[in-house]
Write a protein that holds these residues in place. Structure first.
Motif, PDB file in Angstrom:
ATOM      1  N   THR A  13       0.808  -1.233   0.000  1.00  0.00           N
ATOM      2  CA  THR A  13       0.000   0.000   0.000  1.00  0.00           C
ATOM      3  C   THR A  13       0.833   1.271   0.000  1.00  0.00           C
ATOM      4  O   THR A  13       0.274   2.367   0.117  1.00  0.00           O
ATOM      5  CB  THR A  13      -0.924   0.007   1.231  1.00  0.00           C
ATOM      6  N   GLY A  14       2.147   1.154  -0.142  1.00  0.00           N
ATOM      7  CA  GLY A  14       3.042   2.299  -0.012  1.00  0.00           C
ATOM      8  C   GLY A  14       2.603   3.584  -0.706  1.00  0.00           C
ATOM      9  O   GLY A  14       2.539   4.639  -0.067  1.00  0.00           O
ATOM     10  N   PRO A  15       2.277   3.569  -2.011  1.00  0.00           N
ATOM     11  CA  PRO A  15       1.939   4.828  -2.690  1.00  0.00           C
ATOM     12  C   PRO A  15       0.675   5.500  -2.159  1.00  0.00           C
ATOM     13  O   PRO A  15       0.445   6.680  -2.403  1.00  0.00           O
ATOM     14  CB  PRO A  15       1.733   4.386  -4.145  1.00  0.00           C
ATOM     15  N   LEU A  16      -0.116   4.734  -1.434  1.00  0.00           N
ATOM     16  CA  LEU A  16      -1.369   5.270  -0.918  1.00  0.00           C
ATOM     17  C   LEU A  16      -1.176   6.046   0.378  1.00  0.00           C
ATOM     18  O   LEU A  16      -2.080   6.777   0.810  1.00  0.00           O
ATOM     19  CB  LEU A  16      -2.346   4.110  -0.679  1.00  0.00           C
ATOM     20  N   LEU A  17      -0.020   5.919   0.999  1.00  0.00           N
ATOM     21  CA  LEU A  17       0.163   6.431   2.348  1.00  0.00           C
ATOM     22  C   LEU A  17       0.487   7.918   2.408  1.00  0.00           C
ATOM     23  O   LEU A  17       0.488   8.506   3.481  1.00  0.00           O
ATOM     24  CB  LEU A  17       1.261   5.634   3.062  1.00  0.00           C
ATOM     25  N   GLY A  18       0.763   8.541   1.269  1.00  0.00           N
ATOM     26  CA  GLY A  18       1.002   9.975   1.271  1.00  0.00           C
ATOM     27  C   GLY A  18      -0.306  10.749   1.322  1.00  0.00           C
ATOM     28  O   GLY A  18      -1.397  10.180   1.377  1.00  0.00           O
ATOM     29  N   PRO A  19      -0.221  12.087   1.306  1.00  0.00           N
ATOM     30  CA  PRO A  19      -1.438  12.903   1.297  1.00  0.00           C
ATOM     31  C   PRO A  19      -2.286  12.598   0.072  1.00  0.00           C
ATOM     32  O   PRO A  19      -1.763  12.321  -1.011  1.00  0.00           O
ATOM     33  CB  PRO A  19      -0.899  14.337   1.251  1.00  0.00           C
ATOM     34  N   GLY A  20      -3.600  12.635   0.234  1.00  0.00           N
ATOM     35  CA  GLY A  20      -4.499  12.383  -0.874  1.00  0.00           C
ATOM     36  C   GLY A  20      -5.507  11.310  -0.544  1.00  0.00           C
ATOM     37  O   GLY A  20      -5.606  10.839   0.599  1.00  0.00           O
TER      38      GLY A  20
END
Length: 540
Positions: A13-20
């Motif tokens: 899920t790494g790319p999902l963990l930033g803002p957004g």
């Protein structure tokens, strides 16, 4: 083991963990959700997203809705891996190597990848609860249960019940595990607890269906062929399902499963499971899970055959509530607990060949990761956090200041936005507004339109597209007309209104029953565990 399972989950899920926000096909998250009639199941559509929408609406009053969805998604994967390891210990007394392998298989498989790409984050929460339900029932069946074990079963059942499908999966696993060896009278009590918990957890959508008179439309049968399990390159449908793949949507599939490499990947996964079968099949506690795993592969495969499709079509037309069966591949989740237990036994089998269990587990885990490389980092970065253009929060604020029924155009349920990626996504407005958004629920799959239950929305949309006056729209109960383009949202005030459902209080009470099970089960599990540890310390 919890740390390893969490690390794998974060790798996915790494790319999902930033803002957004998560915005991918059926997955829609917004900064804020509200307790609209739709969130409570008081619409023409079948109550498919209960109590998920209720929970997100309540939680987003405290925490940004995007964060709520991300946390639940990561938790679902984490629980799947950690729970698979715990189940392996409960059934086999598996050591570290077996636990690592069970956790890897539970997280790193095509089912997880495809359901992520389809946007079924809440289904994956239910999926993550399955090994915990199985382990809980098996412990209660084999030893005198304490309060922690009983409350734990209630909690995991309620958490899986975030969606109706998740609850059905958990109840099935629980009832299958009830037949494991143990005291006959205890078997009846465990079955009663499992069924009682499931029925209470189902209160939101059972009440919504009773009040609204809708479980699903007979038109749901129109989607039977479109939603049938699918064969992957080089594999028959049963082979794809045995490898935990085969979702109906060929676009929601990682690239590695779209070529003949799917045969290699399936052979590796099934081979690891088969390796441990010779040990697990002799374990009486494991046999129910193995039988369930076989059924979870064979039955959806049969449903995808000509006679199977005919049978499912006829069943849904005769009993509309069986529309939940259309997506046959989702039931393959039931194979995961049995697969994980069998995989956990593989290192012990290889030890007979003088291969150290740690080395065997390391090679098997590496093989599972290698044959599905594009599950890493958001399934090849297809699942990532996105940002809404400025016109979206502005439009939501304007409508929420005067919440009246909304009709949104274009009429399709799915939207395509360049800023959200190349995949279509469900319209975010219904989950962002305090007002009701009239949606038909129609889906277009492979050029075929699968009609939804929104008859009123369909009528109103035809009025808008025919150029009806604002007065005519207002008389039809429309308060706002919203036209969505790629980046802009145009809002037009019409002024009509419609009364809220008189059953809101009843549905809120029904959701509180589910929430009470969830919170009460968690508290009882923790308190019971704490008291058990204190008692053990005094006895030493």
């Amino acid at each position: 083991m919890p740390a390893y399972a969490l690390a794998l989950s974060l790798l996915v899920t790494g790319p999902l963990l930033g803002p957004g926000y998560l915005l991918l096909r059926d997955a829609v998250s917004t900064p804020r959700s509200h307790l609209t009639d739709a969130a409570l199941g008081l619409t023409e559509a079948a109550p498919r997203a209960l109590p998920q929408d209720f929970f997100v609406a309540v939680a987003s009053t405290v925490v940004d809705g995007g964060i709520v969805v991300k946390v639940l998604l990561v938790a679902g994967l984490w629980l799947a891996g950690w729970g698979a390891a715990r189940l392996a210990v409960t059934v086999l007394g598996a050591g570290g190597p077996g636990q690592f392998l069970a956790a890897t298989l539970a997280i790193w498989n095509p089912y997880v990848a495809e359901r992520l790409l389809q946007g079924h984050w809440s289904l994956l929460v239910g999926y993550g609860c399955l090994p915990w339900v199985a382990a809980g029932v098996l412990r209660i069946r084999s030893t005198p249960p304490g309060p922690a074990a009983l409350c734990g079963l209630v909690f995991w059942t309620a958490l899986a019940g975030l969606t109706p499908t998740g609850l059905m999966l958990a109840a099935t696993v629980a009832l299958v595990c009830v037949v494991a060896p143990g005291d006959g009278w205890r078997r009846l009590r465990v079955a009663a607890l499992a069924l009682g918990s499931a029925v209470l957890a189902a209160t939101p959508w059972l009440v919504a269906a009773a009040v609204g008179g809708t479980v699903s439309s007979p038109d749901s049968a129109a989607g039977v062929h479109a939603f049938a399990a699918r064969a992957e390159p080089g594999l028959a449908t049963v082979g794809s399902l045995a490898g935990l793949g085969g979702i109906w949507n060929g676009d929601a599939v990682p690239g590695s499963r779209t070529t003949l490499f799917a045969v290699v990947a399936t052979a590796v996964l099934v081979g690891i499971v088969a390796l441990g079968l010779q040990v697990v099949v002799r374990n009486r506690a494991a046999r129910p899970l193995l039988i369930l795993a076989a059924a979870a592969v064979i039955l959806p495969a049969a449903m995808a055959t000509g006679p199977g499709l005919t049978f499912v079509d006829a069943a849904i037309r005769a009993v509309p509530g069986l529309g939940v069966l259309r997506d046959g591949q989702k039931w393959v989740a039931l194979a995961m607990p049995g697969y994980a237990v069998a995989a956990a036994a593989a290192p012990d089998v290889l030890r007979r060949l003088r291969i150290p269990p740690a080395a065997a587990a390391a090679v098997c885990c590496a093989a599972l990761l290698a044959v599905l490389p594009d599950l890493a980092w958001g399934v090849g970065n297809q699942m990532r956090a996105v940002h809404y253009p400025a016109s979206w929060p502005a439009a939501a604020a304007r409508i929420n200041a005067e919440p009246r029924p909304v009709v949104a155009l274009p009429p399709d349920s799915m939207r395509e936005f360049s800023w959200a990626g190349t995949a279509p996504v469900l319209d975010p407005l219904p989950r962002w507004l305090r007002a009701e958004v009239l949606t038909t629920g129609d889906l277009t799959i492979g050029g075929q339109t699968v009609p939804g239950e929104g008859a009123r929305a369909r009528t109103v949309q035809e009025l808008v597209r025919s150029g009806a006056s604002d007065r005519a729209l207002a008389e039809a109960g429309v308060g706002w007309v919203v036209r969505e383009s790629d980046r802009d949202v145009a809002v037009h005030w019409v002024g009509g209104s419609a009364p809220a459902s008189p059953h809101r209080g009843l549905l809120i009470s029904a959701h509180l029953v589910w929430l009470g099970l969830l919170v009460g089960g968690a508290i009882g599990m923790k308190v019971g565990s704490w008291r058990g540890r204190r008692r053990a310390e005094r006895d030493r």
